[in-house]
Scaffold this motif. Structure first.
Motif, PDB file in Angstrom:
ATOM      1  N   LEU A 127      43.386 -13.448  31.583  1.00  0.00           N
ATOM      2  CA  LEU A 127      42.820 -14.651  32.178  1.00  0.00           C
ATOM      3  C   LEU A 127      43.679 -15.811  31.703  1.00  0.00           C
ATOM      4  N   GLY A 128      44.412 -16.452  32.620  1.00  0.00           N
ATOM      5  CA  GLY A 128      45.430 -17.416  32.248  1.00  0.00           C
ATOM      6  C   GLY A 128      45.006 -18.861  32.413  1.00  0.00           C
ATOM      7  N   ILE A 129      45.431 -19.702  31.478  1.00  0.00           N
ATOM      8  CA  ILE A 129      45.105 -21.130  31.490  1.00  0.00           C
ATOM      9  C   ILE A 129      46.382 -21.934  31.325  1.00  0.00           C
ATOM     10  N   THR A 130      46.610 -22.870  32.248  1.00  0.00           N
ATOM     11  CA  THR A 130      47.689 -23.834  32.074  1.00  0.00           C
ATOM     12  C   THR A 130      47.220 -25.178  32.612  1.00  0.00           C
ATOM     13  N   GLY A 131      48.078 -26.192  32.529  1.00  0.00           N
ATOM     14  CA  GLY A 131      47.745 -27.548  32.933  1.00  0.00           C
ATOM     15  C   GLY A 131      48.420 -28.510  31.979  1.00  0.00           C
ATOM     16  N   THR A 132      48.441 -29.771  32.337  1.00  0.00           N
ATOM     17  CA  THR A 132      49.071 -30.754  31.457  1.00  0.00           C
ATOM     18  C   THR A 132      48.246 -30.968  30.200  1.00  0.00           C
ATOM     19  N   ASN A 133      46.933 -31.037  30.358  1.00  0.00           N
ATOM     20  CA  ASN A 133      46.057 -31.294  29.213  1.00  0.00           C
ATOM     21  C   ASN A 133      44.840 -30.372  29.245  1.00  0.00           C
ATOM     22  N   GLY A 134      44.317 -30.087  28.047  1.00  0.00           N
ATOM     23  CA  GLY A 134      43.084 -29.318  27.937  1.00  0.00           C
ATOM     24  C   GLY A 134      43.251 -27.828  27.808  1.00  0.00           C
ATOM     25  N   LYS A 135      44.490 -27.343  27.733  1.00  0.00           N
ATOM     26  CA  LYS A 135      44.718 -25.891  27.711  1.00  0.00           C
ATOM     27  C   LYS A 135      44.072 -25.229  26.501  1.00  0.00           C
ATOM     28  N   THR A 136      44.320 -25.780  25.327  1.00  0.00           N
ATOM     29  CA  THR A 136      43.830 -25.129  24.112  1.00  0.00           C
ATOM     30  C   THR A 136      42.310 -25.146  24.047  1.00  0.00           C
ATOM     31  N   SER A 190      57.114 -12.053  36.825  1.00  0.00           N
ATOM     32  CA  SER A 190      56.359 -10.915  37.356  1.00  0.00           C
ATOM     33  C   SER A 190      54.889 -10.934  36.961  1.00  0.00           C
ATOM     34  N   LEU A 191      54.401 -12.035  36.339  1.00  0.00           N
ATOM     35  CA  LEU A 191      52.998 -12.097  35.941  1.00  0.00           C
ATOM     36  C   LEU A 191      52.103 -11.952  37.173  1.00  0.00           C
ATOM     37  N   ALA A 192      51.039 -11.198  37.033  1.00  0.00           N
ATOM     38  CA  ALA A 192      50.052 -11.016  38.101  1.00  0.00           C
ATOM     39  C   ALA A 192      48.697 -10.899  37.411  1.00  0.00           C
ATOM     40  N   LEU A 193      48.070 -12.036  37.166  1.00  0.00           N
ATOM     41  CA  LEU A 193      46.895 -12.083  36.307  1.00  0.00           C
ATOM     42  C   LEU A 193      45.615 -11.741  37.052  1.00  0.00           C
ATOM     43  N   HIS A 194      44.585 -11.393  36.275  1.00  0.00           N
ATOM     44  CA  HIS A 194      43.261 -11.168  36.854  1.00  0.00           C
ATOM     45  C   HIS A 194      42.765 -12.459  37.497  1.00  0.00           C
ATOM     46  N   SER A 195      42.746 -13.546  36.723  1.00  0.00           N
ATOM     47  CA  SER A 195      42.339 -14.863  37.200  1.00  0.00           C
ATOM     48  C   SER A 195      43.125 -15.913  36.435  1.00  0.00           C
ATOM     49  N   ALA A 218      56.675 -24.829  37.968  1.00  0.00           N
ATOM     50  CA  ALA A 218      56.480 -23.894  36.855  1.00  0.00           C
ATOM     51  C   ALA A 218      55.002 -23.629  36.632  1.00  0.00           C
ATOM     52  N   LYS A 219      54.183 -24.670  36.643  1.00  0.00           N
ATOM     53  CA  LYS A 219      52.743 -24.495  36.470  1.00  0.00           C
ATOM     54  C   LYS A 219      52.161 -23.614  37.574  1.00  0.00           C
ATOM     55  N   ALA A 220      52.603 -23.820  38.798  1.00  0.00           N
ATOM     56  CA  ALA A 220      52.056 -23.098  39.949  1.00  0.00           C
ATOM     57  C   ALA A 220      52.300 -21.592  39.884  1.00  0.00           C
ATOM     58  N   LYS A 221      53.291 -21.171  39.103  1.00  0.00           N
ATOM     59  CA  LYS A 221      53.600 -19.745  39.017  1.00  0.00           C
ATOM     60  C   LYS A 221      52.444 -18.932  38.441  1.00  0.00           C
ATOM     61  N   ILE A 222      51.532 -19.577  37.748  1.00  0.00           N
ATOM     62  CA  ILE A 222      50.422 -18.845  37.143  1.00  0.00           C
ATOM     63  C   ILE A 222      49.516 -18.216  38.196  1.00  0.00           C
ATOM     64  N   TYR A 223      49.503 -18.781  39.405  1.00  0.00           N
ATOM     65  CA  TYR A 223      48.637 -18.267  40.467  1.00  0.00           C
ATOM     66  C   TYR A 223      49.252 -17.080  41.218  1.00  0.00           C
ATOM     67  N   GLU A 224      50.554 -16.887  41.099  1.00  0.00           N
ATOM     68  CA  GLU A 224      51.208 -15.821  41.857  1.00  0.00           C
ATOM     69  C   GLU A 224      50.679 -14.450  41.441  1.00  0.00           C
ATOM     70  N   GLY A 225      50.262 -13.666  42.428  1.00  0.00           N
ATOM     71  CA  GLY A 225      49.812 -12.303  42.154  1.00  0.00           C
ATOM     72  C   GLY A 225      48.422 -12.186  41.582  1.00  0.00           C
ATOM     73  N   VAL A 226      47.661 -13.287  41.509  1.00  0.00           N
ATOM     74  CA  VAL A 226      46.290 -13.232  40.975  1.00  0.00           C
ATOM     75  C   VAL A 226      45.447 -12.291  41.840  1.00  0.00           C
ATOM     76  N   VAL A 243      47.019 -23.495  44.790  1.00  0.00           N
ATOM     77  CA  VAL A 243      46.260 -22.298  45.169  1.00  0.00           C
ATOM     78  C   VAL A 243      46.521 -21.955  46.632  1.00  0.00           C
ATOM     79  N   GLU A 244      46.533 -22.963  47.474  1.00  0.00           N
ATOM     80  CA  GLU A 244      46.748 -22.730  48.908  1.00  0.00           C
ATOM     81  C   GLU A 244      48.111 -22.108  49.178  1.00  0.00           C
ATOM     82  N   GLU A 245      49.081 -22.445  48.364  1.00  0.00           N
ATOM     83  CA  GLU A 245      50.451 -21.966  48.584  1.00  0.00           C
ATOM     84  C   GLU A 245      50.767 -20.677  47.836  1.00  0.00           C
ATOM     85  N   ALA A 246      49.866 -20.228  46.972  1.00  0.00           N
ATOM     86  CA  ALA A 246      50.148 -19.052  46.133  1.00  0.00           C
ATOM     87  C   ALA A 246      50.075 -17.759  46.939  1.00  0.00           C
ATOM     88  N   ASP A 247      50.927 -16.826  46.564  1.00  0.00           N
ATOM     89  CA  ASP A 247      50.906 -15.475  47.137  1.00  0.00           C
ATOM     90  C   ASP A 247      50.056 -14.602  46.224  1.00  0.00           C
TER      91      ASP A 247
END
Length: 506
Positions: A127-136, A190-195, A218-226, A243-247
């Protein structure tokens, strides 16, 4: 010999034939090197910093069979015969990475390495978390929610243990909460996370990425393959666009979180409750209570009677969305928030002296984070009310402070600036808040970054702030900048601030 990295997906082990170069011997670099040595790889570790800590880790890796090169210039040249480079934060412009890519040598992050090693033999949902602020904060909350549900879990990645340690740990995990920085995502393919969630997107690390567009990509890559849920911030249109653009895998859902009343397929707030209209069958006409604002206040280190800051509520909603995507029941979301305590160096009151409140938000390492802290204090509509003495500066990373100062100038009593990019902040103050007194505290002329030198600078900063503050004011350390020009990290900066405040005469 040409290494076929695709064979990893079939469970094959190319490592005994591989020469892997590790760029950086920090926590994740050490974990990567140690893990690869266990797998039989030939490992070369390079780091330009010959610190005592790096030397200790390097000595241990040499005992285990690695070649280690430390000191200035160590990463200037790619070792001959390298089959793979694993980087731990180096920018794309770093000579060793430029040489690797020019020679068709793959470059991976430690996270990418761990992901590939975990397929298919040890499939742990991420379960992956990214963003400019609030990640931790979000990652800590998520870990607590998963644990409250009885799941074997860990907070890893850009927080806690390196992902490599979990992947190579013989003890099985049910699911892991993975904090991912833009640096890690840049070198992951190649990351493909659950969510996954992108909490927000604001300018940061622009010099590292070469611009805001590359940072966002770079941030948007977290959604690829979810495969299950792409969680986005309703208040930040950029995250929804990602999210709209993610594969993604067919069937993966877009789940929003909002501080307002949620629409279907969202989590949000109704009165003083956090509610779920995404992971329930009757989401079109009902919502499920999952926690209260009092629970969030407790997680933030306050009391149940406190009103939690809006950004912390948003973090709790994002964590809850990820937890719910994995099937965590509502009571575990609540229990996790009640059990966890987040917020070290995050809008934390460290002392109240002579009517002045001293607040540590050293974790505000960019203007967006500093904005959240500044809007917490002072009343710009009340000329006779309390004001903020703002401590700011450090490494601006290519960001600007005009919008921040324009928004919060009326809150400021004064500003005390430090660090290499103090002039960037000072210029914004001169343009948009020219009546605010500004004092700049310079560091040692020889540029030392020793604990003693850093403590001396912060002591002078705190003394200057103390002379400017009036009873009822807040002295706020919310630098809006990274800390590495003067301190080991933001935590060391916050600790130095706390120690200097406590050393003031009562």
């Amino acid at each position: 010999m040409t290494i076929s990295w695709m064979s990893l997906a079939d469970g094959a082990s190319p490592w005994p034939d591989a020469h892997v170069v590790i760029a950086g011997v920090g926590v994740s670099g050490f974990a990567a090197a140690d893990g690869l040595l266990q797998l039989g790889a030939r490992v070369t570790v390079l780091d330009d910093a010959a610190t005592e800590a790096n030397a200790d880790k390097g000595a241990l890796l040499e005992v285990l069979g690695a070649t280690v090169r430390l000191g200035p210039g160590s990463t200037a040249t790619l070792p001959e015969g390298a089959d793979l480079v694993v980087t731990t934060g180096f920018p794309p412009s770093a000579p060793i990475l430029v040489q690797a890519l020019a020679g068709s040598v793959p470059v991976w992050s430690e996270v990418e390495l761990a992901w590939r090693l975990s397929r298919p033999a040890k499939v742990i949902p991420w379960l992956g978390i990214t963003g400019t602020n609030g990640k931790t904060t979000t990652t800590q909350m998520l870990e607590a929610m998963l644990g409250a549900a009885g799941l074997k879990t860990a907070a890893v990645g850009n927080i806690g243990r390196p992902v490599m340690e979990i992947v190579l740990d013989p003890e099985p995990y049910d699911v892991i909460a993975v904090e991912l920085s833009s640096h890690q995502l840049h070198w992951s393919s190649s990351l493909a996370l659950h969510s996954a969630v992108v909490l927000n997107l604001q300018p940061d690390h622009l010099s590292w990425h070469g611009g805001f567009e590359a940072y966002g990509a770079a941030k948007a890559k977290i959604y690829e393959g979810v495969s299950h849920a792409c969680v986005y911030n309703v208040a930040d249109r950029a995250t929804e666009a990602m999210v709209e653009e993610a594969d993604v895998v067919e069937g993966a859902r877009a789940i929003g979180f909002t501080l307002g009343t949620p629409a279907p397929s969202m989590l949000g707030v109704v009165d003083d409750l956090l509610v779920d209209r995404a992971f329930i069958e009757q989401r079109r006409d009902s919502a499920l209570e999952i926690a209260s604002l009092a629970d969030v206040a407790l997680a933030a280190g306050g009391s149940a009677d406190d009103v939690p800051p809006p950004h912390v509520v948003a973090n709790a909603l994002a964590a809850a969305a990820l937890a719910r995507s994995y099937g965590v029941p509502a009571n575990a979301v609540r229990d996790g928030l009640r059990a966890v305590r987040v917020g070290a160096h995050k809008i934390a009151t460290v002392a109240e002296r002579r009517g002045v409140r001293w607040v540590d938000d050293s974790k505000a390492t960019n203007p967006h984070a500093a904005d959240a802290a500044l809007r917490t204090f002072g009343d710009p509509e009340d000329p006779s009310g309390s004001r903020v003495v703002w401590i700011a500066g450090g490494q601006a990373k290519g960001t600007r402070f005009d919008d921040l100062v324009r928004a919060h100038g009326p809150r400021l009593r004064a500003a005390v600036l430090l660090g290499v990019d103090a002039p960037v902040v000072a210029e914004a103050l001169a343009r948009h808040a020219p009546d605010v007194p500004v004092e700049v505290v310079t560091s040692a002329e020889d540029g030392r970054k020793t604990p003693a030198a850093s403590a001396d600078v912060m002591a002078r900063v705190v003394a200057a702030a103390s002379s400017l503050a009036r009873p009822g004011d807040v002295v706020l350390l919310a630098p809006g900048c990274a800390s590495l020009d003067m301190f080991v990290d933001y935590a060391a900066r916050g600790d130095a601030f706390t120690e200097a405040v406590r050393a003031l005469e009562s």
